[in-house]
Design an enzyme around this catalytic site. Structure first.
Site, PDB file in Angstrom:
ATOM      1  CD  GLN A 207      -1.886  -2.379   1.878  1.00 37.45           C
ATOM      2  OE1 GLN A 207      -0.705  -2.334   2.289  1.00 37.45           O
ATOM      3  NE2 GLN A 207      -2.805  -3.118   1.271  1.00 37.45           N
ATOM      4  CD  GLN A 250      -2.235 -10.506   0.492  1.00 37.42           C
ATOM      5  OE1 GLN A 250      -2.937 -10.233   1.206  1.00 37.42           O
ATOM      6  NE2 GLN A 250      -1.359 -10.836   0.997  1.00 37.42           N
ATOM      7  CD1 TRP A 498      -2.229  -0.181   8.179  1.00 35.54           C
ATOM      8  CD2 TRP A 498      -0.987   1.212   9.280  1.00 35.54           C
ATOM      9  NE1 TRP A 498      -1.381  -0.597   8.682  1.00 35.54           N
ATOM     10  CE2 TRP A 498      -0.081  -0.144   9.217  1.00 35.54           C
ATOM     11  CE3 TRP A 498      -0.031   2.006   9.127  1.00 35.54           C
ATOM     12  CZ2 TRP A 498       1.182  -0.540   9.762  1.00 35.54           C
ATOM     13  CZ3 TRP A 498       1.438   1.815  10.100  1.00 35.54           C
ATOM     14  CH2 TRP A 498       1.574   0.454   9.869  1.00 35.54           C
ATOM     15  NE  ARG A 499      -5.984  -0.197  16.404  1.00 35.83           N
ATOM     16  CZ  ARG A 499      -5.901  -1.520  16.863  1.00 35.83           C
ATOM     17  NH1 ARG A 499      -5.852  -2.092  15.606  1.00 35.83           N
ATOM     18  NH2 ARG A 499      -5.784  -1.611  17.978  1.00 35.83           N
ATOM     19  CG  ASP A 501       0.139  -4.399  11.016  1.00 33.08           C
ATOM     20  OD1 ASP A 501       0.405  -5.021  10.730  1.00 33.08           O
ATOM     21  OD2 ASP A 501      -0.614  -3.683   9.874  1.00 33.08           O
ATOM     22  CD  GLU A 532      -4.475  -3.188   5.074  1.00 35.45           C
ATOM     23  OE1 GLU A 532      -4.993  -4.192   4.824  1.00 35.45           O
ATOM     24  OE2 GLU A 532      -3.494  -2.441   4.751  1.00 35.45           O
ATOM     25  CG  HIS A 533      -4.702  -3.482  10.773  1.00 35.22           C
ATOM     26  ND1 HIS A 533      -5.122  -5.050  10.369  1.00 35.22           N
ATOM     27  CD2 HIS A 533      -4.216  -3.110   9.932  1.00 35.22           C
ATOM     28  CE1 HIS A 533      -4.723  -5.243   9.348  1.00 35.22           C
ATOM     29  NE2 HIS A 533      -3.456  -3.778   9.113  1.00 35.22           N
ATOM     30  CD  GLU A 554      -4.370  -7.691   6.211  1.00 35.41           C
ATOM     31  OE1 GLU A 554      -3.997  -6.977   7.099  1.00 35.41           O
ATOM     32  OE2 GLU A 554      -4.179  -8.086   4.942  1.00 35.41           O
ATOM     33  CE1 TYR A 557      -3.741  -8.362   9.849  1.00 32.63           C
ATOM     34  CE2 TYR A 557      -1.987  -7.391  11.084  1.00 32.63           C
ATOM     35  CZ  TYR A 557      -2.948  -7.986   9.353  1.00 32.63           C
ATOM     36  OH  TYR A 557      -2.290  -8.516   8.589  1.00 32.63           O
TER      37      TYR A 557
END
Length: 658
Positions: A207, A250, A498-499, A501, A532-533, A554, A557
């Site tokens: 990304q 992906q 984006w948080r 990970d 994400e996240h 995503e 997690y």
């Protein structure tokens, strides 16, 4: 962190270096941050026989390269700015003046080629050409991205992390005659990662690593030599004459480009307005038990290309701000008046971190100036406020904004045509309610579709381009919502919220963030949306007539338990949530993935949650179990098989089913 050795000369023959540290600027950073950016001064003059003697001062982290530099000097310089750590505070912007660089003599045998431009592209490094067209800057060679090499003796045995963390780097407005060789320590490995086929360049990224307005006069591979994992990515307004091979990628989104042949892809490959795109085969048998993963749209519904710095015919540096267009396809490299507006640099305030504050920047914006943010970390005790229609805010070299008092980093009015491009925003502490807000703050009723609406312009949409937001990673950060869109008629083109990970300040109670993107405005379009996240619904769509082309997400997690991650009585939170009151919404090419790593059987009831009404339609959706425990019970609402265990990747071709 000490500065890089300053080995490359400037056009003036003088090496300029400066540390961008102003009194008190560094002290306010979180303790995990290193002192402010260090880097290379920029050269004055531009090698043209006419025009002004000097360019404006872009500060120490912007470098201009022209044809007076030798190939060795260019390679040595590029090698000196491409080794930043993943969460470094240094930033670099490199510009190539119009010209031809390197030798094409060895193009058929890269192993023995000499005199080529050959370097890797590193974190927080942007390399751009200054021509009016990409082919005004021709590079014989390669500026490439390789995966992380975990096992040098047996690289084929270590697929991860590969390119999964090859973030925050970019190239634009360049033409490549691809001739690639291994560089630096990679060349000494028994199996160098940087080996490429003749006429091929590698760009193995994930990304926040866009390619824009590039002309690849050969082949482009987007994954590692030994098949390493990759999770990209974004390509726009570009031409690749040969074959694009995505291999282990992906997902990937390609917009308004021309390609020769496309090969590969794992779960979600989306094309809009791409001449030469493969045919849609999503959900269809693809041979030997495989299922198709590609979705192609003939055109892109709304586009506005990123503003860019270029050298005009009179030798002046200018910024070209493209117009918005609809139903587009193929490349558009025009700088004619019909394609956009050419803005003189006198119309811009050129900001430098450590010198400029939120107050000084806002004074210039109130005067009607556009804004260039040169590379660096901008600590802001209040938001940058963009109020005037058609204002351009252009970040160079991953210019980064961070709030210091729980404020937003950047907010806009409801004026039409504002264009925010090329910025990174890092949450900080204390917690911010929102980091980037487009349009006036909505009263609570607006989020339910009943309140006062904010009007933009469908012909001149406010646009966010290459805007990347992080909650955690460089340091502890907290923000309820990363990006909030309250205006109507907004375009989001390549967003990564984006948080974190991994990195610094990571933990369920540490880097807290509920939502990545919240859309309250009507007629908002997203092309290339990565979120994400986050800990609740990651994307919430409250406005009508929304459209998303490509979505990658995503789930978090790190939920410690199912009880800690419940949406009322519903297990987990859907990543992509269209509010129940919405009556018209469309989305194409959505992938939601799970990896719950705490060893607990945590479930999300579905990756996507939408109202079941005729005007809400979705195509090409998948859930994916990446690793860990638990998984996703349904793809959308109660439709679709579970994604639980063994890289399960159930698909839903359309919803509601036709």
């Amino acid at each position: 962190m000490t500065p890089h050795s300053l080995r490359a000369r400037r056009r003036t023959g003088v090496v300029l270096a400066a540390a961008l540290i102003a009194g008190g600027a560094v002290a306010a950073l979180p303790t995990s941050a290193v002192a402010g950016p260090h880097g290379h001064g920029h050269g004055h003059g531009h090698g043209h026989g006419h025009g002004p003697a000097e360019d404006p001062d872009f500060g120490p982290n912007v470098t201009f390269i022209d044809e007076t530099w030798s190939t060795d000097e260019i390679n040595e310089f590029l090698d000196s700015v491409n080794d930043e750590a993943e969460f470094s505070q240094n930033r670099h912007q490199v510009f190539f003046e119009p010209g031809v660089y390197g030798s094409a003599a060895g193009e058929d045998d890269p192993a023995t080629a000499e005199g080529i431009i050959n370097a890797e592209l590193g974190y927080y490094e942007s390399v751009d050409g200054l021509g009016g067209r990409p082919d005004d800057v021709v590079i014989n060679g390669a500026i490439h991205v390789e995966p992380h090499v975990e096992c040098p003796e047996t690289p084929w045995a270590c697929q991860g992390p590969g390119s999964l963390n090859r973030f925050w780097r970019s190239m634009a407005n360049l033409a490549f005659n691809p001739i690639q060789r291994p560089t630096a320590e990679d060349a000494a490995r028994p199996f160098p990662a940087g080996v490429a086929e003749p006429h091929q360049m590698r760009y193995a990224v994930s990304q926040a690593a866009p390619l824009r307005r590039v002309d690849i006069q050969g082949d482009l591979t987007m994954f590692g030599r030994f098949g390493e994992y990759a999770s990209g990515g974004y390509l726009a307004n570009s031409r690749v004459e040969g074959t694009i091979t995505t291999g282990s990628q992906q997902q990937w989104y390609t917009r308004d480009s021309t390609v020769g042949t496309w090969e590969g892809g794992v779960w979600n490959m989306v094309f809009s307005g791409v001449d030469g795109a493969p045919a849609t085969d999503f959900g269809q048998p693809a041979g030997e038990g495989a299922v198709g993963v590609k979705t192609a749209l003939d055109t892109t519904p709304v586009t506005r290309e990123k503003p860019f710095l270029y050298r005009a015919d009179d030798g002046e540096l200018r910024v070209f701000a493209p117009h918005a267009r609809t139903e587009t396809s193929g490349t558009n490299w025009s700088t004619d008046a019909s394609a956009g507006e050419s803005l003189p640099l006198d119309d811009f305030h050129i900001a430098q971190a450590g010198r400029d504050t939120a107050a000084s920047i806002n004074r210039q914006l109130r005067r009607g100036k556009h804004l260039i943010l040169t590379p660096g970390i901008y600590e802001l005790d209040g938001p940058i406020r963009v109020k005037k229609a058609d204002t351009v805010v252009l970040g160079l070299g991953y210019a980064s904004l961070t709030p210091t008092r729980g404020n937003a980093a950047l907010v806009t009015s409801d004026a039409a045509g504002i264009h925010i491009a090329g910025i990174t925003v890092d949450a900080n502490v204390p917690e911010s309610e929102v980091l980037v807000r487009v349009g006036k703050e909505c009263p609570p009723s607006s989020a339910k579709g009943h309140g006062r609406r904010h009007h933009g312009s469908d012909e001149d949409p406010t646009t966010l381009t290459d805007v990347f937001v992080r909650v955690g990673g460089p340091w502890v950060g907290k923000a309820v919502t990363s990006i909030e869109v309250n205006s109507d008629d907004v375009l989001l083109d390549h967003i990564w919220a984006w948080r974190g990970d991994h990195g610094n300040g990571i933990g369920w109670e540490d880097n807290t963030g509920a939502h990545g993107v919240v859309v309250n405005g009507d007629r908002v379009t997203a092309t290339g949306l990565f979120v994400e996240h986050y800990q609740e619904n990651q994307t919430i769509w409250n406005g009508e007539d929304g459209l998303t082309v490509f979505y990658q997400s995503e789930l978090p997690y790190d939920p410690p338990s199912q009880e800690a991650w419940m949406d009322g009585d519903r297990p987990g939170y859907a990543s992509y949530r269209v509010a129940d009151h919405v009556r018209r919404h469309e989305a194409v090419g959505l992938g939601v993935y799970s990896y719950f790593w705490n060893g607990v059987d945590i479930r999300a009831e579905s990756g996507i949650q939408v109202p079941e009404t005729r005007g809400v339609t979705l195509r090409s959706m998948t859930s994916v179990f990446l690793d860990g425990s638990g998984g996703i019970n349904h793809v959308v609402n109660d439709t679709g098989a579970p994604a639980v265990g063994s890289f399960a990747s159930p698909q839903v071709i359309s919803f509601p089913s036709s």
